[in-house]
Write a protein that holds these residues in place. Structure first.
Motif, PDB file in Angstrom:
ATOM      1  N   ALA A   1       0.910  10.912  12.181  1.00 17.10           N
ATOM      2  CA  ALA A   1       2.371  10.879  12.043  1.00 17.10           C
ATOM      3  C   ALA A   1       2.968  11.292  13.383  1.00 17.10           C
ATOM      4  CB  ALA A   1       2.816  11.809  10.931  1.00 17.10           C
TER       5      ALA A   1
ATOM      6  N   VAL B   1      -2.359  11.504   8.566  1.00 15.64           N
ATOM      7  CA  VAL B   1      -1.865  11.243   7.216  1.00 15.64           C
ATOM      8  C   VAL B   1      -2.415   9.940   6.654  1.00 15.64           C
ATOM      9  CG1 VAL B   1       0.281  12.531   7.553  1.00 15.64           C
ATOM     10  CG2 VAL B   1       0.226  10.085   8.082  1.00 15.64           C
ATOM     11  N   GLU B   2      -2.444   9.887   5.337  1.00 12.23           N
ATOM     12  CA  GLU B   2      -2.706   8.644   4.623  1.00 12.23           C
ATOM     13  C   GLU B   2      -1.432   8.291   3.887  1.00 12.23           C
ATOM     14  OE1 GLU B   2      -5.285   6.833   0.885  1.00 12.23           O
ATOM     15  OE2 GLU B   2      -5.770   8.834   1.671  1.00 12.23           O
ATOM     16  N   VAL B   3      -0.870   7.134   4.209  1.00 13.41           N
ATOM     17  CA  VAL B   3       0.358   6.669   3.577  1.00 13.41           C
ATOM     18  C   VAL B   3      -0.014   5.643   2.519  1.00 13.41           C
ATOM     19  CG1 VAL B   3       2.610   5.598   3.941  1.00 13.41           C
ATOM     20  CG2 VAL B   3       1.612   7.031   5.743  1.00 13.41           C
TER      21      VAL B   3
ATOM     22  N   SER C   1      -3.349   1.338   1.817  1.00 13.76           N
ATOM     23  CA  SER C   1      -2.933   2.584   2.453  1.00 13.76           C
ATOM     24  C   SER C   1      -3.044   2.449   3.964  1.00 13.76           C
ATOM     25  CB  SER C   1      -3.772   3.762   1.957  1.00 13.76           C
ATOM     26  OG  SER C   1      -5.125   3.590   2.303  1.00 13.76           O
TER      27      SER C   1
ATOM     28  N   THR D   1      -3.671   4.770   7.416  1.00 12.30           N
ATOM     29  CA  THR D   1      -4.132   6.074   7.886  1.00 12.30           C
ATOM     30  C   THR D   1      -3.911   6.173   9.385  1.00 12.30           C
ATOM     31  OG1 THR D   1      -5.829   6.142   6.164  1.00 12.30           O
ATOM     32  CG2 THR D   1      -6.087   7.652   8.004  1.00 12.30           C
TER      33      THR D   1
ATOM     34  N   VAL E   1       7.019   3.825   0.440  1.00  5.85           N
ATOM     35  CA  VAL E   1       5.940   4.797   0.372  1.00  5.85           C
ATOM     36  C   VAL E   1       5.727   5.268  -1.066  1.00  5.85           C
ATOM     37  CG1 VAL E   1       5.322   7.169   0.978  1.00  5.85           C
ATOM     38  CG2 VAL E   1       6.159   5.618   2.709  1.00  5.85           C
TER      39      VAL E   1
ATOM     40  N   THR F   1       5.220  17.200   8.623  1.00  2.00           N
ATOM     41  CA  THR F   1       4.421  15.973   8.591  1.00  2.00           C
ATOM     42  C   THR F   1       4.056  15.514  10.000  1.00  2.00           C
ATOM     43  OG1 THR F   1       5.622  15.320   6.587  1.00  2.00           O
ATOM     44  CG2 THR F   1       4.350  13.605   7.687  1.00  2.00           C
TER      45      THR F   1
ATOM     46  N   VAL G   1       2.604  10.370   0.863  1.00  2.00           N
ATOM     47  CA  VAL G   1       2.055  10.702   2.173  1.00  2.00           C
ATOM     48  C   VAL G   1       1.236  11.977   1.969  1.00  2.00           C
ATOM     49  CG1 VAL G   1       2.547  11.383   4.550  1.00  2.00           C
ATOM     50  CG2 VAL G   1       4.012   9.719   3.411  1.00  2.00           C
TER      51      VAL G   1
ATOM     52  N   VAL H   1       3.899   5.887  12.523  1.00  2.00           N
ATOM     53  CA  VAL H   1       2.494   6.272  12.368  1.00  2.00           C
ATOM     54  C   VAL H   1       1.642   5.533  13.394  1.00  2.00           C
ATOM     55  CG1 VAL H   1       0.526   6.346  10.782  1.00  2.00           C
ATOM     56  CG2 VAL H   1       2.841   6.667   9.895  1.00  2.00           C
TER      57      VAL H   1
END
Length: 266
Positions: A234, A220-222, A229, A231, A260, A215, A263, A245
């Motif tokens: 990471a 990433v989009e969490v 969300s 973005t 979360v 990761t 991810v 992030v």
């Protein structure tokens, strides 16, 4: 496909765990051990099932557990020296143990924060840690590891296909052997984690996790429980096992595993 040899496994682990049981079939090993902990089950009690009919992952997602294909196990722990706030990092410790067990049979797995183990972009293992309410610190840790091919299983949340150690050339797919290796590794890592009060840095485990975490470095989009969300990139994992992030405005957000939904690549 041979059943897990309960007598051999119990004998091999008798100095590490209080009790190791293997059942043919149950709904969920985590649910069984949560109930057992509430009724006073001892620290380091282990339950494995040949098949689960109601196996679950994080956020009550179903976990496919066909008979004889994988390791479906849970460990009840009473880590009295670990504060409740540090329990979230136990999933990362378990991930390291699964990765080491895979490496032991020649499979190069990586860790997807916070609780998945992947091989070539497909999911071979999932981890679920659940705190148990009570007077002392208690947690049930569940691990589902696909050893043999599962057959036709739909992709999980995020579209990750399922895979198994056997499909990636595992040199040994005897589930008793793999269970022994996994639980031995977990015992050693969990003792270090417990002694360090749940601090991954103090336990000497944070560097290992960072090294094997796919990761990190990814955009990433969490997805968060409130429907929003986050973005960004990471950037790091901290000593409590939280994801750092970096977002576009230059700020760094700390994301706790329990906050979360998913991810995924941005």
């Amino acid at each position: 496909m041979a059943d897990i040899d309960a007598a051999r496994l119990s004998a091999a682990l008798k100095d590490r765990y209080t009790r190791v049981d293997v059942v043919d079939r149950t709904g969920s090993t985590n649910a069984d051990l949560r109930k057992a902990v509430e009724e006073g089950a001892a620290d380091r009690t282990v339950l494995l099932a040949e098949e689960q009919t109601a196996g679950v992952g994080r956020r009550a997602r179903p976990w496919s557990s066909p008979k004889g294909a994988g390791l479906y196990l849970s460990v009840a722990l009473r880590p009295s020296g670990v504060p409740f706030s540090a329990l979230g990092s136990l999933s990362l410790v378990a991930g390291l143990a699964v990765r080491a067990a895979a490496a032991g049979v020649g499979v190069d797995a990586v860790l997807k924060w916070p609780n998945d183990v992947l091989v070539d972009g497909a999911k071979c293992a999932g981890i679920l840690a659940e705190a148990v309410a009570g007077d002392d610190t208690s947690i049930v840790l569940g691990i589902g590891l696909n050893v043999l091919p599962l057959g036709d299983v739909p992709p999980g949340p995020g579209g990750l296909p399922a895979t198994s150690l056997a499909e990636h050339g595992a040199t040994n797919t005897d589930r008793t052997d793999v269970a022994e290796a996994l639980l031995t590794e977990f015992d050693e890592l969990e003792r270090r984690w417990r002694l360090a009060g749940g601090d991954l840095t103090e336990a000497g485990l944070l560097g290992d996790y960072r090294a094997h975490c796919a990761t990190l470095g990814q955009d990433v989009e969490v997805q968060l429980p409130d429907g929003t969300s986050l973005t960004g990139r990471a950037a790091d994992i901290d000593a409590a096992g939280q994801l750092q992030v970096d977002v576009a405005d230059g700020r760094r957000h700390t994301v706790f595993a329990g906050d979360v939904v998913h991810v995924r690549p941005a």
